[in-house]
Design a protein around this motif. Structure first.
Motif, short mmCIF file in Angstrom:
data_model
loop_
_atom_site.label_atom_id
_atom_site.label_comp_id
_atom_site.label_asym_id
_atom_site.label_seq_id
_atom_site.Cartn_x
_atom_site.Cartn_y
_atom_site.Cartn_z
N PRO A 70 0.81 -1.22 0.00
CA PRO A 70 0.00 0.00 0.00
C PRO A 70 0.84 1.27 0.00
N LYS A 152 -2.00 3.13 9.86
CA LYS A 152 -3.00 2.58 8.95
C LYS A 152 -2.32 1.83 7.81
N GLN A 156 -2.73 -2.10 6.83
CA GLN A 156 -3.10 -2.56 5.49
C GLN A 156 -2.10 -3.56 4.96
N GLY A 161 -5.64 -5.52 3.86
CA GLY A 161 -6.83 -4.80 3.44
C GLY A 161 -7.07 -3.54 4.22
N SER A 162 -7.78 -2.63 3.57
CA SER A 162 -8.06 -1.32 4.16
C SER A 162 -9.28 -1.32 5.05
N THR A 164 -9.85 -3.42 7.47
CA THR A 164 -9.53 -4.13 8.73
C THR A 164 -9.72 -3.23 9.92
#
Length: 164
Positions: A70, A152, A156, A161-162, A164
């Motif tokens: 990410p 964050k 990720q 994943g965003s 979570t």
């Protein structure tokens, strides 16, 4: 092409691909990565060598997803996007314990200024004597924002994943 590119070694797109190769052997080569990304080998090579100056955002998103990186999205926004370069702060991907410690330090600093912010805002106006205090509070809030975004990003990358 060998497994360890020298010309592209400092390029973030190459670094993220090579890091992802630990979990997917096909990413060890540009050929394998290009196939998985549905792009030509020469296109991926141009990205990794810095030849292409404006990488299409959809390519960055595909690489970020495939490589579980990410940080590529943040890099694109802070370095390549004309709006993001001025409006988005770069975040760093560090170890979790380091990110949490930095964020706690920022929160402590901002917590000290919480009462000052309430006093400054109480009358609905900012006078000249309150401007330096407000500027310091805003700097602390920026630091908290950067710390929160770094945490964050770590979540990720490491928890997948965003959402979570």
């Amino acid at each position: 092409m060998g497994y360890y590119p020298t010309k592209a070694a400092s390029n973030i797109y190459c670094q993220c691909r090579k890091a992802a190769a630990e979990y997917n052997d096909r990413l060890n080569s540009r050929e394998g990565a290009a196939e998985l990304l549905n792009m030509s080998v020469s296109t991926l090579s141009d990205y990794e060598l810095g030849i292409t100056k404006a990488i299409p955002v959809e390519s960055v998103v595909r690489m970020a997803d495939l490589y579980n990186a990410p940080e590529l999205r943040n890099h694109y926004c802070t370095h390549d996007c004309p709006i993001g370069r001025t409006d988005v702060a770069p975040v760093k991907l560090d170890e979790l314990d380091r990110l949490v410690m930095e964020l706690q330090g920022c929160m402590k600093c901002a917590g000290i200024d919480r009462e000052n912010l309430l006093e400054i805002a109480a009358d609905g106006k900012i006078d000249d004597s309150e401007r330096p205090q407000l500027q310091q509070i805003l700097q602390n809030l920026d630091a908290i924002s950067e710390g929160a975004n770094s945490l964050k990003l770590w979540v990720q990358k490491n928890l997948g994943g965003s959402d979570t």
